[in-house]
Motif scaffolding. Structure first.
Motif, PDB file in Angstrom:
ATOM      1  N   PRO A 148      34.223  29.500  28.865  1.00  0.00           N
ATOM      2  CA  PRO A 148      34.212  29.416  27.518  1.00  0.00           C
ATOM      3  C   PRO A 148      35.397  29.180  26.618  1.00  0.00           C
ATOM      4  O   PRO A 148      35.812  29.166  26.393  1.00  0.00           O
ATOM      5  N   ASN A 149      36.902  30.533  27.213  1.00  0.00           N
ATOM      6  CA  ASN A 149      37.708  30.971  27.060  1.00  0.00           C
ATOM      7  C   ASN A 149      38.770  31.190  27.882  1.00  0.00           C
ATOM      8  O   ASN A 149      38.524  31.652  29.000  1.00  0.00           O
ATOM      9  N   PHE A 150      39.637  31.475  27.126  1.00  0.00           N
ATOM     10  CA  PHE A 150      41.073  32.197  27.845  1.00  0.00           C
ATOM     11  C   PHE A 150      40.390  33.425  29.382  1.00  0.00           C
ATOM     12  O   PHE A 150      41.268  33.034  30.004  1.00  0.00           O
ATOM     13  N   ALA A 151      39.819  34.690  28.550  1.00  0.00           N
ATOM     14  CA  ALA A 151      39.778  35.661  29.634  1.00  0.00           C
ATOM     15  C   ALA A 151      38.870  34.764  31.182  1.00  0.00           C
ATOM     16  O   ALA A 151      38.852  35.743  31.545  1.00  0.00           O
ATOM     17  N   TRP A 152      37.746  34.180  30.081  1.00  0.00           N
ATOM     18  CA  TRP A 152      36.543  33.635  31.685  1.00  0.00           C
ATOM     19  C   TRP A 152      38.051  32.656  33.166  1.00  0.00           C
ATOM     20  O   TRP A 152      37.290  33.109  33.864  1.00  0.00           O
ATOM     21  N   LEU A 153      38.655  31.680  32.303  1.00  0.00           N
ATOM     22  CA  LEU A 153      39.863  31.553  33.098  1.00  0.00           C
ATOM     23  C   LEU A 153      40.512  31.931  33.386  1.00  0.00           C
ATOM     24  O   LEU A 153      40.845  32.204  35.341  1.00  0.00           O
ATOM     25  N   ALA A 154      40.988  33.503  33.153  1.00  0.00           N
ATOM     26  CA  ALA A 154      41.407  34.041  33.780  1.00  0.00           C
ATOM     27  C   ALA A 154      40.977  35.225  35.344  1.00  0.00           C
ATOM     28  O   ALA A 154      41.307  35.064  36.040  1.00  0.00           O
ATOM     29  N   ALA A 155      39.254  35.565  35.162  1.00  0.00           N
ATOM     30  CA  ALA A 155      38.483  35.603  35.998  1.00  0.00           C
ATOM     31  C   ALA A 155      38.523  34.860  36.805  1.00  0.00           C
ATOM     32  O   ALA A 155      38.769  34.819  38.205  1.00  0.00           O
ATOM     33  N   GLY A 156      38.503  32.962  36.643  1.00  0.00           N
ATOM     34  CA  GLY A 156      38.168  32.604  37.890  1.00  0.00           C
ATOM     35  C   GLY A 156      39.642  32.079  38.428  1.00  0.00           C
ATOM     36  O   GLY A 156      39.705  32.690  39.486  1.00  0.00           O
ATOM     37  N   MET A 157      41.069  32.658  37.528  1.00  0.00           N
ATOM     38  CA  MET A 157      42.228  32.186  38.727  1.00  0.00           C
ATOM     39  C   MET A 157      41.863  33.366  39.183  1.00  0.00           C
ATOM     40  O   MET A 157      42.770  33.673  40.694  1.00  0.00           O
ATOM     41  N   ALA A 158      42.049  34.786  39.412  1.00  0.00           N
ATOM     42  CA  ALA A 158      41.825  35.760  40.106  1.00  0.00           C
ATOM     43  C   ALA A 158      40.839  36.011  41.420  1.00  0.00           C
ATOM     44  O   ALA A 158      41.016  35.907  41.889  1.00  0.00           O
ATOM     45  N   LEU A 159      39.105  34.627  40.856  1.00  0.00           N
ATOM     46  CA  LEU A 159      38.556  34.227  42.217  1.00  0.00           C
ATOM     47  C   LEU A 159      39.288  33.742  43.057  1.00  0.00           C
ATOM     48  O   LEU A 159      39.128  34.272  44.201  1.00  0.00           O
ATOM     49  N   LEU A 160      39.775  32.945  42.783  1.00  0.00           N
ATOM     50  CA  LEU A 160      40.879  31.777  43.059  1.00  0.00           C
ATOM     51  C   LEU A 160      41.702  32.992  43.806  1.00  0.00           C
ATOM     52  O   LEU A 160      42.609  32.019  45.318  1.00  0.00           O
ATOM     53  N   SER A 161      42.331  33.462  43.544  1.00  0.00           N
ATOM     54  CA  SER A 161      43.530  34.633  44.474  1.00  0.00           C
ATOM     55  C   SER A 161      43.146  35.607  45.218  1.00  0.00           C
ATOM     56  O   SER A 161      43.825  35.488  46.267  1.00  0.00           O
ATOM     57  N   ILE A 162      42.032  35.814  44.957  1.00  0.00           N
ATOM     58  CA  ILE A 162      41.383  36.768  46.060  1.00  0.00           C
ATOM     59  C   ILE A 162      40.902  35.724  47.720  1.00  0.00           C
ATOM     60  O   ILE A 162      41.430  36.226  48.786  1.00  0.00           O
ATOM     61  N   GLY A 163      40.136  34.306  47.044  1.00  0.00           N
ATOM     62  CA  GLY A 163      40.129  34.033  48.003  1.00  0.00           C
ATOM     63  C   GLY A 163      41.231  33.080  49.034  1.00  0.00           C
ATOM     64  O   GLY A 163      40.650  33.221  50.140  1.00  0.00           O
ATOM     65  N   GLU A 164      42.526  32.598  48.095  1.00  0.00           N
ATOM     66  CA  GLU A 164      43.668  32.513  49.204  1.00  0.00           C
ATOM     67  C   GLU A 164      44.381  33.873  50.131  1.00  0.00           C
ATOM     68  O   GLU A 164      44.043  33.220  50.839  1.00  0.00           O
ATOM     69  N   MET A 165      44.356  35.009  48.550  1.00  0.00           N
ATOM     70  CA  MET A 165      44.639  36.380  49.862  1.00  0.00           C
ATOM     71  C   MET A 165      43.432  36.713  51.625  1.00  0.00           C
ATOM     72  O   MET A 165      44.470  36.682  52.195  1.00  0.00           O
TER      73      MET A 165
END
Length: 425
Positions: free
Chosen positions: A305-322
Motif C-alpha cells: 500500500p505504501n513506499f515502505a512496502w514497495l521498497a521491500a519489493g525492490m529489495a526482494l527483486l534485488s536479492i533475486g537478481e543477485m
C-alpha cells in the motif's frame, strides 16, 4: 562489524588486474546511463507519446539490441573483444547525444535502434573478456565484480538523473549518458592497451559446435529470455505504476530505483563468494530461489500500500537478481568452453535483449488492455513458466551427458578424464 568488513574485502581477493579494468569501464559507462530508467516518462510526459507509441519505440530499441549482440558475438570471434568494446563505447556515446534532437515517431524508432545496436555490441565482447582474464574457480566472482560495478553505477545514475531532470530538464540526460560512454572508452583504451591484451588464439582454434544446435542450452536461453522480459518491467512499466498509482515524484522514483543498485553493491559479492564456496548448493537450486524472490516482488506491487512496502519489493527483486544473473552467466560460460564462445555468449546476451525487444512493449500493451494489477498477475504466471523451463534445461543437459557417456568405450572415457595436477598451494 570489523570482522564483517574484513570478510567483505576478502571476497574481492584473487581477481586479476584486467578484470578490475573491465569493472572500471562498466562503472563509468553505467553511472552515466540515466536515459533508460526515465525513458518511458520522457517519451510520455515530455514528448507526448501514447503508451502504444512508446511501446513501438522500445521495440525498435530491442531489435537493435538483439542485432547488436548477434553482430558483436561474431565480431568478437573474428577480431577479438578489445576493438569491439572500443567501437561500442565511442559509437554509442555519440549516438546518445544525437538522440535528444529527435522528435518524430519514425526518427525516434530509427535513432533508438541504431543506439541500442552500437551499445549492445559490447555485451558478448565483455563476457569473452571476463573469461579470458579469470580462472575457473573465480569465474562467478569475476562476473559478479563486473555486475557490482554496473549496479554501483546504476545506483548513482537514476538518483542523479532525477535531480538533473528537476533542475535542467530531460535533454541533460542524453549529454551525460553520451559523454560517460566516451569517457569509459578512453579509460579502457589507456588502461588496457592492445599490446597487453591476451591473444585470442585459443578462440581461433575453436570447434564447430554451435549454440543453435545445443538443445539444452536453447531451452536455458528461452527460460532466461522469459525471465528477463518480466524482470525488465521494473525498469519500464513499474516506474509508471509508481507515478500513476502512488503519485510519486521523479526524485522518489529515482530513490526507489537506486535502492536496487545499492543493495547489490553491498551484498552481492560476499553472497556470491559464500555460495560459490558452498558445494552443497547447486546452481539450479540457487536460481530457483531467485525465482521465488522475484515472484514475491511482484506480489508486493499488487498488495503493497505504501513506499515502505514497495521498497521491500525492490529489495526482494534485488536479492533475486543477485542469485540469478551471476550464476546463469557462469552456467553459460561453462557450456561455451571449447566452442564458438563469441556466438554462445552472444546468444546469452540476446536472451536478455529480448527483454527490450518484447518486454517493454508487452508490458505497456498489457497495461493498456488490462491495467497494472492484472498485468502483475500475468508476470507472476510467466515467472512460474520460466522456472519450469529452467528445470527442464538442466534435466535435458543431464540426460545428454549420460547418453554421451554410455556411447564412449571405457578406454576413451579414461582418455577424456582430465589429468590430476598437484596444486602449488
Amino acid at each position: 562489524m570489523p570482522h564483517l568488513f574484513q570478510h567483505y574485502l576478502l571476497s574481492f581477493q584473487g581477481l586479476k588486474r584486467e578484470i578490475w579494468i573491465l569493472a572500471g569501464v562498466s562503472l563509468i559507462n553505467r553511472a552515466g546511463a540515466m536515459v533508460i530508467p526515465f525513458l518511458s516518462l520522457y517519451l510520455t510526459e515530455k514528448m507526448g507519446f501514447t503508451y502504444g507509441q512508446v511501446g513501438w519505440i522500445m521495440t525498435s530499441f530491442g531489435i537493435g539490441s538483439v542485432l547488436g549482440s548477434l553482430v558483436g558475438g561474431k565480431m568478437t570471434d573474428q577480431i577479438g573483444f578489445y576493438p569491439v568494446i572500443l567501437l561500442s563505447l565511442f559509437g554509442g556515446g555519440i549516438g546518445l547525444i544525437f538522440l535528444k534532437n529527435l522528435e518524430s515517431l519514425p526518427s525516434l524508432c530509427l535513432g533508438f535502434f541504431l543506439v541500442s545496436f552500437l551499445t549492445d555490441l559490447i555485451r558478448p565482447a565483455l563476457f569473452v573478456g571476463i573469461d579470458a582474464y579469470s580462472r575457473k574457480e573465480n569465474k562467478t566472482r569475476s562476473i559478479t565484480l563486473i555486475r557490482l560495478a554496473i549496479n554501483l553505477g546504476f545506483s548513482i545514475g537514476p538518483a542523479t538523473g532525477g535531480l538533473l531532470i528537476s533542475q535542467w530538464g530531460y535533454s541533460t540526460l542524453f549529454w551525460v549518458d553520451g559523454i560517460s560512454c566516451m569517457l569509459a572508452a578512453m579509460y579502457f583504451g589507456i588502461a588496457l592497451q592492445t599490446k597487453k591484451v591476451r591473444s585470442n588464439a585459443k578462440y581461433e582454434k575453436q570447434g564447430s559446435a554451435s549454440p543453435y544446435r545445443d538443445q539444452p542450452y536453447l531451452v536455458f536461453m528461452l527460460s532466461l529470455a522469459l525471465f528477463s522480459i518480466i524482470f525488465i518491467q521494473y525498469f519500464s512499466t513499474v516506474p509508471l505504476f509508481y507515478r500513476e498509482n502512488h503519485l510519486f515524484s521523479e526524485k522518489t522514483i529515482g530513490l526507489l530505483m537506486s535502492m536496487n543498485g545499492l543493495i547489490i553493491f553491498i551484498l552481492e559479492m560476499p553472497l556470491v563468494n559464500a555460495l560459490e564456496k558452498n558445494k552443497k548448493l547447486s546452481k539450479l537450486l540457487i536460481m530457483n530461489i531467485s525465482g521465488f524472490m522475484v515472484i514475491g516482488s511482484f506480489l508486493v506491487l499488487i498488495f503493497g500500500p505504501n513506499f515502505a512496502w514497495l521498497a521491500a519489493g525492490m529489495a526482494l527483486l534485488s536479492i533475486g537478481e543477485m542469485l540469478m544473473f551471476p550464476f546463469s552467466n557462469a552456467v553459460a560460460m561453462e557450456r561455451a568452453a571449447g566452442k564458438k564462445q563469441g556466438e554462445y555468449m552472444a546468444l546469452y546476451a540476446i536472451a536478455f535483449s529480448f527483454a527490450h525487444l518484447f518486454g517493454h512493449n508487452l508490458g505497456l500493451q498489457s497495461i493498456k488492455l488490462f491495467g497494472f494489477y492484472t498485468s502483475w498477475w500475468i508476470m507472476v504466471i510467466g515467472l512460474h513458466i520460466s522456472f519450469g523451463l529452467l528445470y527442464l534445461s538442466f534435466k535435458m543437459n543431464k540426460r545428454q551427458k549420460k547418453k554421451q557417456g554410455t556411447r564412449l568405450p571405457s578406454k576413451q572415457k579414461k582418455l577424456q578424464e582430465p589429468p590430476k595436477i598437484n596444486s602449488p598451494e
